[in-house]
Design a protein around this motif. Structure first.
Motif, PDB file in Angstrom:
ATOM      1  N   ASN A  22      -5.748  -8.282  34.009  1.00  0.00           N
ATOM      2  CA  ASN A  22      -6.844  -7.362  33.714  1.00  0.00           C
ATOM      3  C   ASN A  22      -8.065  -8.191  33.312  1.00  0.00           C
ATOM      4  O   ASN A  22      -8.017  -9.411  33.288  1.00  0.00           O
ATOM      5  CB  ASN A  22      -6.452  -6.361  32.614  1.00  0.00           C
ATOM      6  CG  ASN A  22      -6.080  -7.044  31.308  1.00  0.00           C
ATOM      7  OD1 ASN A  22      -6.757  -7.960  30.850  1.00  0.00           O
ATOM      8  ND2 ASN A  22      -4.978  -6.599  30.697  1.00  0.00           N
ATOM      9  N   ASN A  23      -9.139  -7.541  32.987  1.00  0.00           N
ATOM     10  CA  ASN A  23     -10.382  -8.271  32.714  1.00  0.00           C
ATOM     11  C   ASN A  23     -10.623  -8.508  31.223  1.00  0.00           C
ATOM     12  O   ASN A  23     -11.716  -8.910  30.832  1.00  0.00           O
ATOM     13  CB  ASN A  23     -11.572  -7.509  33.307  1.00  0.00           C
ATOM     14  CG  ASN A  23     -11.506  -7.439  34.825  1.00  0.00           C
ATOM     15  OD1 ASN A  23     -11.160  -8.427  35.470  1.00  0.00           O
ATOM     16  ND2 ASN A  23     -11.836  -6.292  35.390  1.00  0.00           N
ATOM     17  N   VAL A  49     -17.615 -14.568  19.524  1.00  0.00           N
ATOM     18  CA  VAL A  49     -18.243 -13.438  20.223  1.00  0.00           C
ATOM     19  C   VAL A  49     -19.185 -13.946  21.313  1.00  0.00           C
ATOM     20  O   VAL A  49     -19.202 -13.440  22.438  1.00  0.00           O
ATOM     21  CB  VAL A  49     -19.011 -12.540  19.226  1.00  0.00           C
ATOM     22  CG1 VAL A  49     -19.853 -11.511  19.963  1.00  0.00           C
ATOM     23  CG2 VAL A  49     -18.031 -11.845  18.283  1.00  0.00           C
ATOM     24  N   GLU A  50     -19.959 -14.964  20.970  1.00  0.00           N
ATOM     25  CA  GLU A  50     -20.923 -15.521  21.921  1.00  0.00           C
ATOM     26  C   GLU A  50     -20.227 -16.127  23.139  1.00  0.00           C
ATOM     27  O   GLU A  50     -20.817 -16.226  24.217  1.00  0.00           O
ATOM     28  CB  GLU A  50     -21.780 -16.586  21.228  1.00  0.00           C
ATOM     29  CG  GLU A  50     -22.753 -16.044  20.214  1.00  0.00           C
ATOM     30  CD  GLU A  50     -23.887 -15.274  20.869  1.00  0.00           C
ATOM     31  OE1 GLU A  50     -24.739 -15.902  21.508  1.00  0.00           O
ATOM     32  OE2 GLU A  50     -23.901 -14.029  20.751  1.00  0.00           O
ATOM     33  N   ARG A  51     -18.964 -16.529  22.967  1.00  0.00           N
ATOM     34  CA  ARG A  51     -18.211 -17.082  24.094  1.00  0.00           C
ATOM     35  C   ARG A  51     -17.663 -15.997  25.016  1.00  0.00           C
ATOM     36  O   ARG A  51     -17.001 -16.299  26.009  1.00  0.00           O
ATOM     37  CB  ARG A  51     -17.077 -17.971  23.585  1.00  0.00           C
ATOM     38  CG  ARG A  51     -17.534 -19.360  23.150  1.00  0.00           C
ATOM     39  CD  ARG A  51     -16.346 -20.231  22.772  1.00  0.00           C
ATOM     40  NE  ARG A  51     -15.969 -20.120  21.375  1.00  0.00           N
ATOM     41  CZ  ARG A  51     -14.781 -20.434  20.890  1.00  0.00           C
ATOM     42  NH1 ARG A  51     -13.826 -20.874  21.701  1.00  0.00           N
ATOM     43  NH2 ARG A  51     -14.519 -20.314  19.604  1.00  0.00           N
ATOM     44  N   GLY A  52     -17.893 -14.744  24.681  1.00  0.00           N
ATOM     45  CA  GLY A  52     -17.572 -13.651  25.602  1.00  0.00           C
ATOM     46  C   GLY A  52     -16.198 -13.045  25.466  1.00  0.00           C
ATOM     47  O   GLY A  52     -15.723 -12.379  26.406  1.00  0.00           O
ATOM     48  N   TYR A  53     -15.539 -13.221  24.318  1.00  0.00           N
ATOM     49  CA  TYR A  53     -14.208 -12.623  24.144  1.00  0.00           C
ATOM     50  C   TYR A  53     -14.312 -11.138  23.783  1.00  0.00           C
ATOM     51  O   TYR A  53     -15.170 -10.739  22.997  1.00  0.00           O
ATOM     52  CB  TYR A  53     -13.423 -13.382  23.069  1.00  0.00           C
ATOM     53  CG  TYR A  53     -13.024 -14.756  23.534  1.00  0.00           C
ATOM     54  CD1 TYR A  53     -11.969 -14.931  24.430  1.00  0.00           C
ATOM     55  CD2 TYR A  53     -13.725 -15.886  23.116  1.00  0.00           C
ATOM     56  CE1 TYR A  53     -11.624 -16.196  24.883  1.00  0.00           C
ATOM     57  CE2 TYR A  53     -13.382 -17.145  23.568  1.00  0.00           C
ATOM     58  CZ  TYR A  53     -12.326 -17.293  24.448  1.00  0.00           C
ATOM     59  OH  TYR A  53     -11.985 -18.543  24.910  1.00  0.00           O
ATOM     60  N   ASP A  54     -13.442 -10.352  24.383  1.00  0.00           N
ATOM     61  CA  ASP A  54     -13.430  -8.908  24.140  1.00  0.00           C
ATOM     62  C   ASP A  54     -12.644  -8.550  22.884  1.00  0.00           C
ATOM     63  O   ASP A  54     -12.915  -7.543  22.228  1.00  0.00           O
ATOM     64  CB  ASP A  54     -12.809  -8.171  25.338  1.00  0.00           C
ATOM     65  CG  ASP A  54     -13.533  -8.474  26.630  1.00  0.00           C
ATOM     66  OD1 ASP A  54     -14.730  -8.159  26.704  1.00  0.00           O
ATOM     67  OD2 ASP A  54     -12.914  -9.027  27.552  1.00  0.00           O
TER      68      ASP A  54
END
Length: 549
Positions: free
Chosen positions: A116-117, A322-327
């Motif tokens: 999944n994404n 967060v800035e690294r794009g983790y959900d």
């Protein structure tokens, strides 16, 4: 799509066909394995769930579902209503047996979900590099690694991260402690700081530095402390990494706290929270308005002397995540960090992020029990039992298995005597013995001319214990999904034990290498499917699947 999923889809279609609920109002319905085998292979309480929406008696709703249910499509042999409106399903044994082909086809990927994404960062262990890893760290490491494996297997994009606390007072005390041992080794009196570290490793570091770099004594103290700080962290981290590697723990990232200051991330996080209106000045300090996010009181970020509190770099670290794009951010903390949850989640809110993006799992305490008494000291060193001691006592397999057997929110009494025993009472031995026994049977089968032949029909499998075993294999993908969704690592060893128990029960009731060749060939395929599923499940907790014992 497995049988359980197909069953759920067919139930949903029957409800729509019967026009029991308005379009778009069908709730999420559950299909479960009933505890009482007389109630069939699967059961649903859909009729009771739909009572308010459909405005009908649940048994009438159940009857309407059955009337519109496509049994052939779902592979159902029998269907009936029980009690107040439960619908019970008995599957066609041929359909159950088809799971064998699925396992043999997917092999090590059986139970794995499609990607999944969702990007998930799991931070665990993160012990200060000032001493040995202890039993609490061992539980944290085992659970963190297992949770990461489960999430990966369930289709998430997982990153495993260790946060190196290489800044702050503790590391300064580490450097001062090394300095004290350094000068002691050069013949001076020991001048250990009040909060210094007295471990043998620190003394050894000081002695080695005195031999290899006597010139450090002539450096300015500030320069010397900086040198000792870097060397101390490097050497302590090498030791921690070795112990973790021996425990089969791996990380994708080793994130340095110091890098947050060097990159300006601490200042950026402070600016962001100030810009969002959540910081204020009071009593000469800078505060964060965490009470706006359910914390019990506001928290100091910058003290009167201008130095940061320990909370500020932690906020900057999570800002970086967060800035690294983790959900989703998942942290595994020790039992003494419970009060830290709200303030850390509040800081995400102050940064303009959803506080629920952060999940914090608290690891409750572990007690080592031997001969009925708590073990607090290592026999080898006379000090607190370390991760290395635990591995030496019982081995990695038992340590990894036992550490994830219980829910993380419960205290755990770790029975060392049980972990060492070679008996069916020892769950890891019981599971590994099942795998080894299957391998032994397969070797015997090969010697008798029976190879694993996936073209062999398996619809001759009708033995009750064999069918129960097939149902247990069938559960595995959903067990993994459920464990991932609930962050419940203990579900995997529970499943492993149940699968091993089902196999042992089958083995005791039915001869695999029997007189009927067709059935023998089918059983060979079935136990290979059991073996593969068992290996996959053991792999999720990084426990070996031995071929002989």
């Amino acid at each position: 799509m497995d049988l359980k999923q197909q069953l759920k889809v067919t139930i949903d279609e029957a409800i729509k066909q019967a026009e029991l609920v308005p379009e778009g109002q069908l709730p999420e319905l559950k299909v479960e394995v009933p505890k009482d085998k007389s109630n069939g292979d699967f059961s649903t309480n859909a009729a009771m769930v739909l009572t308010k929406i459909a405005r009908k008696n649940p048994r009438d709703i159940a009857a309407a579902i059955i009337e519109n249910f496509d049994q052939a499509k779902a592979g159902v042999k029998e269907i009936n209503i029980a009690g107040p409106g439960f619908i019970n399903f008995t599957m066609d044994s041929k359909e159950l047996a088809n799971v064998i082909y699925k396992v043999l086809d997917q092999k090590e990927n059986y139970g794995r979900s499609e990607a999944n994404n969702e990007k998930v960062l799991v931070e665990f262990v993160s012990a200060n590099p000032t001493g040995d890893l202890h039993i609490g760290h061992a539980r944290n490491a085992a659970v963190g690694a297992t949770l990461s494996n489960i999430l990966d297997f369930a289709g998430y994009d997982v990153t495993r991260e260790y946060y190196i606390n290489d800044a702050g007072n503790q590391i300064n005390n580490l450097a001062l402690s090394i300095e004290a041992r350094y000068f002691e080794a050069l013949g001076q009196d020991l001048n250990m700081p009040e909060d210094g570290y007295n471990g043998k490793d620190i003394k050894l570091i000081g002695e080695n530095l005195a031999k290899e770099h006597p010139e450090y004594k002539d450096l300015d103290q500030k320069e010397r402390i900086a040198e000792f700080r870097n060397l101390g962290v490097e050497l302590e981290m090498q030791k921690l990494k070795t112990d973790l590697e021996d425990f089969r723990i791996r990380f994708d990232n080793w994130f340095s706290e110091t890098s947050l200051y060097e990159s300006g991330e601490v200042d950026s996080a402070m600016d962001k929270m100030t810009e969002n209106g959540y910081t204020y000045q009071a009593d000469g300090a800078t505060w964060l308005r965490t009470t706006d996010f359910k914390d019990d009181k506001d928290r100091v970020l910058v003290k009167k002397d201008g130095t940061f509190t320990y909370l500020m770099p932690d906020i900057a670290y999570h800002y970086d995540k967060v800035e690294r794009g983790y959900d989703k951010l998942i942290n595994l903390f020790g039992a003494d960090h419970h009060g830290y949850i709200n303030r850390l989640k509040a800081s995400l809110g102050a940064l303009g992020e959803d506080p629920d993006k952060l999940e914090i799992e608290i690891m409750q305490l572990v007690r080592l029990i031997e001969n009925g008494e708590e073990v607090k000291m290592s026999k080898r060193t006379g000090k607190a039992v370390t991760l290395k001691d635990l591995i030496d006592m019982i081995g990695v397999d038992a340590a990894r298995y036992f550490m994830v057997m219980r829910s993380t929110d419960t205290h755990f009494d770790f029975d060392l005597d049980l972990a060492r025993s070679e008996s069916s009472d020892n769950p890891v031995y019981y599971a590994q013995y099942a795998h080894a026994r299957i391998c032994s049977i397969l070797r015997q089968a090969k010697e008798q001319g029976f190879e694993i032949d996936e073209s062999q029909a398996v619809d001759v499998i009708e033995n009750e214990q064999a069918l129960e075993l097939l149902k247990k294999i069938l559960e595995f993908p959903n067990i993994v999904k459920g464990a991932a969704a609930a962050r419940a690592t203990q579900r995997i060893p529970n499943y492993i034990h149940d699968l091993a128990a089902s196999f042992h029960k089958f083995y005791n009731a039915e001869k695999v290498l029997g007189e009927v060749e067709e059935k023998t060939r089918a059983y060979i395929l079935m136990i290979e499917a059991v073996r593969q599923t068992l290996e996959n499940a053991l792999g999720l907790i990084d426990v070996s699947a031995p071929e002989s014992m």
